[in-house]
Design a protein around this motif. Structure first.
Motif, PDB file in Angstrom:
ATOM      1  N   PHE A  26    -104.086 -33.162-121.800  1.00  0.00           N
ATOM      2  CA  PHE A  26    -103.743 -33.149-120.366  1.00  0.00           C
ATOM      3  C   PHE A  26    -103.656 -33.821-119.336  1.00  0.00           C
ATOM      4  O   PHE A  26    -103.529 -35.054-119.588  1.00  0.00           O
ATOM      5  CB  PHE A  26    -104.954 -32.421-120.211  1.00  0.00           C
ATOM      6  CG  PHE A  26    -106.468 -33.272-120.467  1.00  0.00           C
ATOM      7  CD1 PHE A  26    -106.917 -34.106-119.236  1.00  0.00           C
ATOM      8  CD2 PHE A  26    -107.105 -33.256-121.406  1.00  0.00           C
ATOM      9  CE1 PHE A  26    -107.771 -34.560-119.780  1.00  0.00           C
ATOM     10  CE2 PHE A  26    -108.240 -33.755-121.409  1.00  0.00           C
ATOM     11  CZ  PHE A  26    -108.757 -34.865-120.623  1.00  0.00           C
ATOM     12  N   SER A  27    -103.423 -32.879-117.976  1.00  0.00           N
ATOM     13  CA  SER A  27    -103.042 -34.433-116.935  1.00  0.00           C
ATOM     14  C   SER A  27    -104.454 -34.792-115.962  1.00  0.00           C
ATOM     15  O   SER A  27    -105.228 -33.322-115.981  1.00  0.00           O
ATOM     16  CB  SER A  27    -101.756 -34.147-116.688  1.00  0.00           C
ATOM     17  OG  SER A  27    -100.035 -33.809-117.574  1.00  0.00           O
ATOM     18  N   ILE A  28    -104.093 -35.371-115.552  1.00  0.00           N
ATOM     19  CA  ILE A  28    -105.584 -35.427-114.837  1.00  0.00           C
ATOM     20  C   ILE A  28    -104.800 -36.396-113.090  1.00  0.00           C
ATOM     21  O   ILE A  28    -103.787 -37.405-113.330  1.00  0.00           O
ATOM     22  CB  ILE A  28    -106.362 -36.308-115.202  1.00  0.00           C
ATOM     23  CG1 ILE A  28    -106.540 -37.593-115.248  1.00  0.00           C
ATOM     24  CG2 ILE A  28    -107.501 -35.493-116.034  1.00  0.00           C
ATOM     25  CD1 ILE A  28    -107.938 -38.262-116.104  1.00  0.00           C
ATOM     26  N   TRP A  29    -105.285 -36.373-111.912  1.00  0.00           N
ATOM     27  CA  TRP A  29    -104.846 -36.577-110.829  1.00  0.00           C
ATOM     28  C   TRP A  29    -106.376 -37.015-109.615  1.00  0.00           C
ATOM     29  O   TRP A  29    -106.429 -36.258-109.693  1.00  0.00           O
ATOM     30  CB  TRP A  29    -103.807 -35.449-109.915  1.00  0.00           C
ATOM     31  CG  TRP A  29    -103.353 -35.158-109.921  1.00  0.00           C
ATOM     32  CD1 TRP A  29    -101.660 -35.475-109.877  1.00  0.00           C
ATOM     33  CD2 TRP A  29    -102.711 -34.117-110.878  1.00  0.00           C
ATOM     34  NE1 TRP A  29    -100.836 -34.814-110.391  1.00  0.00           N
ATOM     35  CE2 TRP A  29    -101.407 -34.439-111.705  1.00  0.00           C
ATOM     36  CE3 TRP A  29    -103.376 -33.117-112.085  1.00  0.00           C
ATOM     37  CZ2 TRP A  29    -100.765 -33.708-111.880  1.00  0.00           C
ATOM     38  CZ3 TRP A  29    -102.821 -32.377-112.700  1.00  0.00           C
ATOM     39  CH2 TRP A  29    -101.019 -32.208-112.992  1.00  0.00           C
TER      40      TRP A  29
ATOM     41  N   SER B 129    -104.923 -29.922-114.338  1.00  0.00           N
ATOM     42  CA  SER B 129    -103.390 -28.617-113.735  1.00  0.00           C
ATOM     43  C   SER B 129    -103.779 -27.733-113.095  1.00  0.00           C
ATOM     44  O   SER B 129    -103.195 -26.843-112.191  1.00  0.00           O
ATOM     45  CB  SER B 129    -102.729 -28.845-114.500  1.00  0.00           C
ATOM     46  OG  SER B 129    -102.578 -28.746-116.214  1.00  0.00           O
ATOM     47  N   ASP B 130    -104.810 -27.545-113.961  1.00  0.00           N
ATOM     48  CA  ASP B 130    -105.364 -25.540-114.125  1.00  0.00           C
ATOM     49  C   ASP B 130    -106.145 -25.316-112.540  1.00  0.00           C
ATOM     50  O   ASP B 130    -106.995 -24.345-112.618  1.00  0.00           O
ATOM     51  CB  ASP B 130    -105.766 -24.555-114.594  1.00  0.00           C
ATOM     52  CG  ASP B 130    -107.315 -25.357-115.449  1.00  0.00           C
ATOM     53  OD1 ASP B 130    -107.956 -26.333-114.973  1.00  0.00           O
ATOM     54  OD2 ASP B 130    -107.913 -25.464-116.722  1.00  0.00           O
ATOM     55  N   LYS B 131    -105.796 -26.306-111.641  1.00  0.00           N
ATOM     56  CA  LYS B 131    -107.427 -26.366-110.598  1.00  0.00           C
ATOM     57  C   LYS B 131    -108.869 -26.015-110.756  1.00  0.00           C
ATOM     58  O   LYS B 131    -109.226 -26.506-109.418  1.00  0.00           O
ATOM     59  CB  LYS B 131    -107.181 -25.800-109.567  1.00  0.00           C
ATOM     60  CG  LYS B 131    -105.594 -24.927-109.236  1.00  0.00           C
ATOM     61  CD  LYS B 131    -105.242 -26.247-108.220  1.00  0.00           C
ATOM     62  CE  LYS B 131    -103.549 -25.359-108.271  1.00  0.00           C
ATOM     63  NZ  LYS B 131    -102.975 -26.309-107.818  1.00  0.00           N
ATOM     64  N   ARG B 132    -109.034 -26.893-111.843  1.00  0.00           N
ATOM     65  CA  ARG B 132    -110.144 -27.469-111.729  1.00  0.00           C
ATOM     66  C   ARG B 132    -110.635 -28.310-112.126  1.00  0.00           C
ATOM     67  O   ARG B 132    -109.088 -29.796-111.115  1.00  0.00           O
ATOM     68  CB  ARG B 132    -111.022 -27.459-113.525  1.00  0.00           C
ATOM     69  CG  ARG B 132    -110.628 -25.795-113.744  1.00  0.00           C
ATOM     70  CD  ARG B 132    -111.480 -25.612-115.503  1.00  0.00           C
ATOM     71  NE  ARG B 132    -110.462 -25.702-116.303  1.00  0.00           N
ATOM     72  CZ  ARG B 132    -110.118 -26.239-117.595  1.00  0.00           C
ATOM     73  NH1 ARG B 132    -112.032 -25.945-117.940  1.00  0.00           N
ATOM     74  NH2 ARG B 132    -109.177 -26.198-118.369  1.00  0.00           N
ATOM     75  N   HIS B 133    -112.019 -29.326-110.942  1.00  0.00           N
ATOM     76  CA  HIS B 133    -111.854 -30.751-111.554  1.00  0.00           C
ATOM     77  C   HIS B 133    -112.356 -31.339-112.060  1.00  0.00           C
ATOM     78  O   HIS B 133    -113.895 -30.893-112.760  1.00  0.00           O
ATOM     79  CB  HIS B 133    -112.175 -30.925-109.850  1.00  0.00           C
ATOM     80  CG  HIS B 133    -113.240 -30.391-109.368  1.00  0.00           C
ATOM     81  ND1 HIS B 133    -113.869 -29.903-109.305  1.00  0.00           N
ATOM     82  CD2 HIS B 133    -114.387 -31.760-109.066  1.00  0.00           C
ATOM     83  CE1 HIS B 133    -114.781 -29.250-108.464  1.00  0.00           C
ATOM     84  NE2 HIS B 133    -115.613 -30.920-108.524  1.00  0.00           N
TER      85      HIS B 133
END
Length: 160
Positions: A123-126, A79-83
């Motif tokens: 935390f959430s991941i996409w 969600s904070d633009k990291r991957h």
């Protein structure tokens, strides 16, 4: 038919003109839509049975459009633009129409990254893939708890 003293044609001519314009616009829209890269992304987990130990995460990319494309990255967006990237893969992966490819990453690597990067407990991941044009295709969000992930990675104690 007359409008302000000018001959503007019959109703049939008007309907024919509107129909022709509609056909041209529809054709242009469909042509534009067919020219787009379309990737469907799925995510699943693999467990060892019967221990139910999380082995790895699998992201499947399927080219559902007519345009071939090259996948240059796969992983999880946060969600904070990291991957979290899947770095054990050989990129690029070329996908022709209706072709698919599975990208895998060990569950242990995901947990190690979460701990090293000081993610919050939940935390959430996409799951996502990126193609050579820089387009990102992703699927539904997955909510993860570090504690639950760590538990899924531990082998169960032997039965007595």
């Amino acid at each position: 038919m007359h409008f302000w003293g000018i001959e503007i044609g019959s109703w049939a001519e008007w309907f024919g003109a509107v129909g022709t314009i509609g056909a041209v616009v529809t054709t242009m829209f469909l042509q534009h839509r067919q020219g787009k890269v379309r990737i469907k992304v799925n995510c699943k987990t693999n467990y060892s049975v019967p221990e139910m130990i999380l082995l790895d995460y699998v992201i499947e990319a399927i080219n559902v459009g007519p345009i071939p494309t090259e996948i240059t990255a796969a992983g999880f967006l946060l969600s904070d633009k990291r991957h979290i990237g899947f770095y054990h893969e050989k990129y690029p992966v070329r996908l022709e129409q209706e072709e698919s490819h599975e990208f895998k990453e060990k569950g242990q690597a995901i947990l190690a990254t979460a701990q090293a990067e000081h993610f919050s407990e939940k935390f959430s991941i996409w799951p996502y893939v990126r193609n050579s044009r820089g387009q990102i295709f992703k699927t539904k969000r997955i909510k993860i708890s570090q504690k639950a992930l760590a538990e899924a990675l531990k082998p169960l104690p032997p039965e007595e």
